[in-house]
Design a protein around this motif. Structure first.
Motif, short mmCIF file in Angstrom:
data_model
loop_
_atom_site.label_atom_id
_atom_site.label_comp_id
_atom_site.label_asym_id
_atom_site.label_seq_id
_atom_site.Cartn_x
_atom_site.Cartn_y
_atom_site.Cartn_z
N PHE A 72 0.83 -1.21 0.00
CA PHE A 72 0.00 0.00 0.00
C PHE A 72 0.86 1.26 0.00
CE2 PHE A 72 -1.95 3.46 2.43
CZ PHE A 72 -3.05 3.72 1.62
N ASN A 73 0.42 2.25 -0.77
CA ASN A 73 1.03 3.58 -0.72
C ASN A 73 -0.06 4.60 -1.00
OD1 ASN A 73 2.46 6.08 -1.97
ND2 ASN A 73 4.12 4.92 -1.01
N ALA A 74 -0.20 5.57 -0.12
CA ALA A 74 -1.29 6.54 -0.24
C ALA A 74 -1.17 7.38 -1.51
CB ALA A 74 -1.32 7.45 0.99
N ASP A 75 0.04 7.71 -1.91
CA ASP A 75 0.27 8.50 -3.14
C ASP A 75 0.78 7.56 -4.21
OD1 ASP A 75 -0.21 11.25 -2.02
OD2 ASP A 75 1.39 10.57 -0.69
N ASP A 76 -0.13 6.76 -4.75
CA ASP A 76 0.26 5.61 -5.57
C ASP A 76 0.38 5.98 -7.05
OD1 ASP A 76 1.05 2.99 -5.84
OD2 ASP A 76 -0.99 2.25 -6.20
N TYR A 77 1.46 6.69 -7.37
CA TYR A 77 1.77 6.97 -8.76
C TYR A 77 3.29 7.03 -8.92
CZ TYR A 77 1.93 8.93 -13.43
OH TYR A 77 2.21 9.11 -14.76
N PHE A 78 3.80 6.28 -9.90
CA PHE A 78 5.25 6.19 -10.10
C PHE A 78 5.56 6.24 -11.59
CE2 PHE A 78 4.24 4.15 -6.13
CZ PHE A 78 5.24 4.58 -5.26
N GLU A 79 6.66 6.92 -11.93
CA GLU A 79 7.10 7.02 -13.32
C GLU A 79 8.56 6.63 -13.46
OE1 GLU A 79 6.50 10.80 -15.15
OE2 GLU A 79 4.33 10.54 -15.39
N HIS A 80 8.88 6.10 -14.61
CA HIS A 80 10.27 5.86 -15.00
C HIS A 80 10.44 6.37 -16.42
CE1 HIS A 80 14.14 4.00 -15.76
NE2 HIS A 80 13.63 3.42 -16.83
N ALA A 114 9.42 0.03 -5.83
CA ALA A 114 9.52 1.37 -5.24
C ALA A 114 8.63 1.48 -4.01
CB ALA A 114 9.13 2.42 -6.27
N ARG A 115 7.41 0.94 -4.08
CA ARG A 115 6.51 0.98 -2.92
C ARG A 115 7.10 0.23 -1.73
NH1 ARG A 115 2.57 0.83 -7.10
NH2 ARG A 115 2.67 -1.44 -7.27
N VAL A 116 7.70 -0.93 -2.00
CA VAL A 116 8.28 -1.73 -0.92
C VAL A 116 9.45 -1.00 -0.27
CG1 VAL A 116 9.58 -3.85 -0.45
CG2 VAL A 116 7.51 -3.94 -1.86
N LEU A 117 10.28 -0.35 -1.08
CA LEU A 117 11.40 0.42 -0.52
C LEU A 117 10.88 1.58 0.33
CD1 LEU A 117 14.24 0.78 -3.18
CD2 LEU A 117 14.35 -0.29 -0.94
N LEU A 118 9.86 2.27 -0.16
CA LEU A 118 9.30 3.38 0.61
C LEU A 118 8.70 2.91 1.94
CD1 LEU A 118 7.56 5.50 -2.18
CD2 LEU A 118 9.56 6.14 -0.82
N HIS A 139 8.54 9.24 -7.82
CA HIS A 139 7.32 9.06 -7.04
C HIS A 139 6.48 10.34 -7.11
CE1 HIS A 139 5.30 8.44 -2.84
NE2 HIS A 139 4.52 8.03 -3.82
N GLY A 140 5.23 10.18 -7.48
CA GLY A 140 4.32 11.32 -7.54
C GLY A 140 4.07 11.79 -8.96
N LEU A 141 3.04 12.62 -9.12
CA LEU A 141 2.70 13.17 -10.43
C LEU A 141 3.78 14.13 -10.92
CD1 LEU A 141 -1.06 13.90 -9.67
CD2 LEU A 141 -0.17 12.04 -11.11
N PRO A 142 3.93 14.29 -12.24
CA PRO A 142 4.97 15.18 -12.77
C PRO A 142 4.89 16.59 -12.21
CG PRO A 142 4.04 13.85 -14.53
CD PRO A 142 3.20 13.59 -13.32
N GLU A 143 3.65 17.05 -11.96
CA GLU A 143 3.50 18.41 -11.44
C GLU A 143 3.62 18.48 -9.91
OE1 GLU A 143 -0.67 16.66 -12.13
OE2 GLU A 143 1.31 16.65 -13.09
N ASP A 144 3.78 17.31 -9.28
CA ASP A 144 3.90 17.28 -7.82
C ASP A 144 4.80 16.12 -7.41
OD1 ASP A 144 3.55 17.80 -5.14
OD2 ASP A 144 1.62 16.73 -5.01
N VAL A 145 6.06 16.22 -7.79
CA VAL A 145 7.02 15.13 -7.52
C VAL A 145 7.29 15.03 -6.03
CG1 VAL A 145 9.34 14.28 -7.94
CG2 VAL A 145 8.07 15.37 -9.79
#
Length: 317
Positions: free
Chosen positions: A91-99, A113-117, A141-147
């Motif tokens: 689980f991650n409350a801010d569940d958005y990740f980009e590569h 990434a979630r497991v590391l966090l 981690h996070g949206l492009p406009e809110d990294v």
């Protein structure tokens, strides 16, 4: 520790199903031969749908071989045992990740990434030449406009290194029993008799001895593995024999004719699997204290090296 197979590293990079299957077989043999690896190697159920050649998915490439044994092994893994990370996501409350500006939330990169966090250890395992032959792999981690941050994932794309990776992260043995258990996990091409460490019962535990035992077994394991793969000797296996089995400073040697006669009975051991006692005069050397690792030698293609004795030098006068 968890290892996550990087599904994105399957990107039609293989020239043929056979080329993919060759790489896959390395991973399967490692997984099947080492329970530690099998337990911590996580994948997605949908990895079977990833493209591996220009015209084949993972499952299509495997099916195209017509190899019933290979198909059975893959089905046992991807159809049944897993483990599958997407059945119990972190689980991650801010569940958005980009590569690289691509959404990887629902891929193994996102899960690692979630497991590391969450404070646990997670590494990637990538197929070769799929665009991930490097480390670390950066995930945003996070949206492009809110990294919210950047996660750096360790990554391994050489399957031969996975066993060493896991072994290096395991707690160091604190007794002889733990040494034997870790040796069994580390060295797939070396067999240890159950009584091999019984001769250490009265000896004080030594981390230095453990390190040397592991190093000797590493060389024996590599030799047996090379012999198995090449169906005979190769340039590398011959190099190991030249470097470690000959010369005044050889790591491994046979007993002298005199010692073989004088200590004949002491160097006979109950065989793995039962039967008559086995004479093991070949041994690996530990100088301080004077310990020996006795094993059956030579071996043939397909055989494992059998270790029967780890303990004080038998021929000590």
């Amino acid at each position: 520790m968890r290892l996550y197979i990087n599904d994105l590293s399957l990107s039609s990079q293989f020239q043929s199903p056979a080329a993919f299957v060759s790489n896959l077989d390395d991973l399967l043999r490692l997984r099947e031969g080492n329970q530690v690896v099998a337990n911590c190697l996580f994948c997605s159920r949908d990895i079977r749908l990833r493209p591996v050649t220009g015209g084949h998915t993972f499952q299509e490439a495997v099916a195209s071989t017509g190899d019933k044994n290979l198909i059975r092994r893959v089905l046992a893994w991807l159809g049944k045992s897993g483990p599958f990370w997407d059945e119990n996501r972190q689980f991650n409350a801010d569940d958005y990740f980009e590569h690289s500006k691509v959404d990887v939330t629902d891929t193994s990169l996102g899960e690692a990434a979630r497991v590391l966090l969450a404070g646990s250890q997670a590494n990637l395992v990538s197929f070769q030449s799929g665009g991930f032959d490097y480390k670390p792999v950066s995930v945003q981690h996070g949206l492009p406009e809110d990294v919210l941050g950047t996660i750096l994932l360790d990554n391994e794309w050489n399957f031969a290194n996975l066993r060493r990776l896991i072994s290096s992260l395991a707690p160091r043995p604190v007794n002889w029993d733990q040494m034997l258990e870790q040796a069994k996990d580390r060295f797939d091409f070396v067999e240890f008799s159950e009584s091999s460490i019984s001769y250490l019962g009265a000896e004080p535990f030594s981390s230095c001895v453990v390190d040397r035992v592991f190093e000797l077994c590493r060389v024996l394991n590599e030799y047996a593995e090379l012999l198995s793969i090449a169906k005979g000797t190769s340039e590398r296996s011959n190099e190991i024999v030249t470097k470690h089995f000959s010369g005044e400073k050889a790591w491994f040697s046979d007993e002298s004719v005199t010692n073989k006669r004088k200590f004949s009975e002491q160097m006979k051991f109950n065989p793995i699997g039962g039967g008559d006692k086995v004479s093991c005069t070949w041994h690996g050397k530990i100088k301080s204290p004077q310990y020996r690792v006795h094993f059956r030698w030579p071996i043939s293609h397909g055989e494992k090296i059998q270790v029967y004795y780890i303990g004080p030098k038998i021929t000590k006068s």
